[in-house]
Scaffold this active site. Structure first.
Site, mmCIF file in Angstrom:
data_model
loop_
_atom_site.group_PDB
_atom_site.id
_atom_site.type_symbol
_atom_site.label_atom_id
_atom_site.label_comp_id
_atom_site.label_asym_id
_atom_site.label_seq_id
_atom_site.Cartn_x
_atom_site.Cartn_y
_atom_site.Cartn_z
ATOM 1 N N SER A 35 45.684 25.483 40.269
ATOM 2 C CA SER A 35 45.942 26.782 39.940
ATOM 3 C C SER A 35 47.254 27.123 40.941
ATOM 4 C CB SER A 35 44.749 27.731 40.807
ATOM 5 O OG SER A 35 43.792 27.651 39.925
ATOM 6 N N HIS A 66 47.212 29.295 34.955
ATOM 7 C CA HIS A 66 46.816 27.810 34.253
ATOM 8 C C HIS A 66 47.535 27.965 33.099
ATOM 9 C CE1 HIS A 66 43.916 25.797 36.903
ATOM 10 N NE2 HIS A 66 43.481 27.117 37.323
ATOM 11 N N HIS A 88 37.812 24.332 33.231
ATOM 12 C CA HIS A 88 37.032 24.217 34.220
ATOM 13 C C HIS A 88 35.668 24.274 33.403
ATOM 14 C CE1 HIS A 88 40.572 25.899 36.125
ATOM 15 N NE2 HIS A 88 40.198 25.294 37.169
ATOM 16 N N TYR A 90 33.313 26.628 34.710
ATOM 17 C CA TYR A 90 33.187 28.042 34.719
ATOM 18 C C TYR A 90 33.549 28.692 33.376
ATOM 19 C CZ TYR A 90 37.791 28.851 36.728
ATOM 20 O OH TYR A 90 39.013 28.548 36.817
ATOM 21 N N GLU A 91 34.399 27.981 32.738
ATOM 22 C CA GLU A 91 34.984 28.645 31.589
ATOM 23 C C GLU A 91 34.121 28.459 30.454
ATOM 24 O OE1 GLU A 91 39.607 28.111 31.062
ATOM 25 O OE2 GLU A 91 38.979 26.628 32.488
ATOM 26 N N ALA A 118 43.608 24.046 43.849
ATOM 27 C CA ALA A 118 43.580 24.951 45.140
ATOM 28 C C ALA A 118 42.075 24.978 45.665
ATOM 29 C CB ALA A 118 43.972 26.415 44.533
ATOM 30 N N MET A 216 36.467 24.318 42.429
ATOM 31 C CA MET A 216 35.619 24.477 41.155
ATOM 32 C C MET A 216 35.974 23.432 40.025
ATOM 33 S SD MET A 216 35.653 28.390 40.896
ATOM 34 C CE MET A 216 35.420 29.673 42.355
ATOM 35 N N SER A 217 36.480 22.293 40.687
ATOM 36 C CA SER A 217 37.255 21.513 39.722
ATOM 37 C C SER A 217 37.298 20.111 40.008
ATOM 38 C CB SER A 217 38.588 21.986 39.202
ATOM 39 O OG SER A 217 39.556 21.811 40.351
ATOM 40 N N ASN A 240 42.821 29.556 50.856
ATOM 41 C CA ASN A 240 42.119 30.631 51.616
ATOM 42 C C ASN A 240 41.420 29.749 52.525
ATOM 43 O OD1 ASN A 240 40.991 30.093 48.865
ATOM 44 N ND2 ASN A 240 39.236 30.831 49.932
ATOM 45 N N HIS A 250 40.923 35.921 43.781
ATOM 46 C CA HIS A 250 41.885 35.020 43.010
ATOM 47 C C HIS A 250 43.310 35.406 43.313
ATOM 48 C CE1 HIS A 250 43.029 31.923 39.953
ATOM 49 N NE2 HIS A 250 43.566 33.032 39.036
HETATM 50 N N1 HPA Z 1 36.118 28.534 46.553
HETATM 51 C C1 HPA Z 1 36.092 27.833 45.535
HETATM 52 N N2 HPA Z 1 37.281 27.560 44.845
HETATM 53 C C2 HPA Z 1 38.370 27.759 45.155
HETATM 54 C C3 HPA Z 1 38.492 28.643 46.749
HETATM 55 C C4 HPA Z 1 37.457 28.849 47.396
HETATM 56 O O1 HPA Z 1 37.296 29.489 48.511
HETATM 57 N N3 HPA Z 1 39.745 28.885 46.935
HETATM 58 C C5 HPA Z 1 40.462 28.307 45.746
HETATM 59 N N4 HPA Z 1 39.612 27.966 44.707
#
Ligand code: HPA
Length: 285
Positions: A35, A66, A88, A90-91, A118, A216-217, A240, A250
Site C-alpha cells: 500500500s 494498489h 488480498h 479480504y478482497e 504497510a 493483512m497480506s 500507524n 486507510h
Molecule cells: N492493521 C492491519 N493492517 C494494516 C495496519 C494495521 O494497523 N496498518 C496498515 N496495514
C-alpha cells in the site's frame, strides 16, 4: 473435481507464463509493492508495464493505493520484475488467487523475492514511518495457499518455514540501512484477514504473542515463494502505531506511506544494488 481444479492451476501458470515470455527480461529478482509504495516503479528503467487486467488469470487489484501492473525493467543494470499492486484475502480472493502472480514469477525464474507491505506497529517503541525487517511471522488468515490436492510440479507438499525470511537478505537489509543512516527495526509480523482493523483486545493479544507489526497480506506470498524455493526478504513500513487510543484509518495508512516512501525506496534501491553484487559474486565462484 478437486484433482481437475489443481491440474488447472499448473496449466493456468503455464499459460500466463507463456503470455509473458515475449515481454520477459530474465529477471531473477521480484518485488511486491505494498500500500502506498508504488512510486518505487518511478526508479525503474522501464521495459514493459503490463496492466494486470491484460494478463491471463491475474485477478485485478480493487484497493485504493494498489495500482495493478507488472513492471519489467532495470534498476542500475539489475533486472527486476515488480508486482505493483497485490491481491488480498479480504478482497474476496482465495489464497490461490492471491498468490497466483508469485507462482508465475517463480515459473519465469525469479530466485529472490522482496515483499513489502504497510503494517500497524504493535511494539510501542515503533513510530509511524519506521521500517521493520520481517524476521518471522504468525498467520491468522484462516487458510493456506498450499491447502488442497497437491501438485508435485509446484513444489513440496510440506514446506518448511523455519528460515522463511532469509538471514543473509535480512543482514543485507540491515547493512544497507546502516549505510544510508536509516533506522531499521526487525521483528515478527502477523496477518489477520481484515479488512477491519484490530480491536484493542486483539492488539493486546498480538502483543502478548510477541508480534511487533500486523497487516493483512504477505504471509500467503511467503508460503508460496518458499514452496517455490525462492529466497524471501520481507519489509514492513509502519504506517500507524496501535497506542492506547489509536483508531487507524486507510487514509492515515496511505498518508504515512506517502511521507515515508522516499526513504523506503532509497533502502530498496540500496538493497537491490548489493543483491546484484552478490549475484555477480556467486556467478564468479
Ligand atoms: N492493521 C492491519 N493492517 C494494516 C495496519 C494495521 O494497523 N496498518 C496498515 N496495514
Amino acid at each position: 473435481m478437486l484433482l481437475q481444479e489443481e491440474k488447472g492451476l499448473a496449466e493456468k501458470i503455464d499459460e500466463t507464463s507463456k503470455f509473458l515470455v515475449p515481454f520477459w527480461n530474465s529477471a531473477k529478482i521480484g518485488v511486491v509493492l505494498g500500500s502506498g509504495l508504488s512510486s518505487f516503479t518511478n526508479e525503474i528503467s522501464l521495459f514493459h508495464s503490463i496492466p494486470y487486467h491484460e494478463i491471463p488469470y491475474f485477478p485485478c487489484s480493487t484497493v485504493e493505493g494498489h495500482y495493478g501492473s507488472l513492471i519489467l525493467g532495470e534498476l542500475g543494470n539489475v533486472k527486476l520484475a515488480v508486482l505493483s499492486g497485490r491481491f488480498h484475502y479480504y478482497e474476496g480472493y482465495s489464497l490461490r488467487e492471491v498468490t497466483f502472480p508469485i507462482r508465475v514469477l517463480a515459473k519465469l525464474g525469479i530466485k529472490t523475492l522482496i515483499l513489502t507491505n504497510a503494517a500497524g506497529g504493535l511494539n510501542l517503541n515503533f513510530k509511524p514511518g519506521d521500517i521493520m525487517i520481517i524476521k518471522d511471522h504468525i498467520n491468522f488468515i484462516p487458510d493456506n495457499p498450499l491447502r488442497g490436492i497437491h501438485d508435485l510440479s509446484l513444489g513440496k507438499r510440506f514446506v518448511s518455514l523455519t528460515n522463511a525470511y532469509d538471514k543473509k537478505l535480512r543482514d543485507l537489509a540491515k547493512e544497507s540501512a546502516k549505510k544510508l543512516k536509516i533506522q531499521i527495526r526487525e521483528g515478527v509480523y502477523s496477518a489477520l484477514p481484515g479488512p477491519s482493523y484490530e480491536t484493542p483486545a486483539e492488539v493486546k493479544m498480538l502483543r502478548v504473542l510477541g508480534i511487533n507489526a500486523t497487516g493483512m497480506s504477505t504471509i500467503p506470498e511467503v508460503v508460496v515463494a518458499r514452496q517455490s524455493e525462492i529466497d524471501v526478504l520481507g519489509m514492513s513500513l509502519i504506517t500507524n502505531v496501535h497506542t492506547k487510543d489509536a483508531s487507524p484509518t486507510h487514509d492515515e495508512v496511505l498518508e504515512t506511506a506517502k511521507k515515508s516512501e522516499k526513504k523506503f525506496c532509497r533502502l530498496l534501491i540500496e538493497i537491490i544494488r548489493h543483491l546484484k553484487v552478490n549475484e555477480a559474486h556467486a556467478a564468479s565462484l
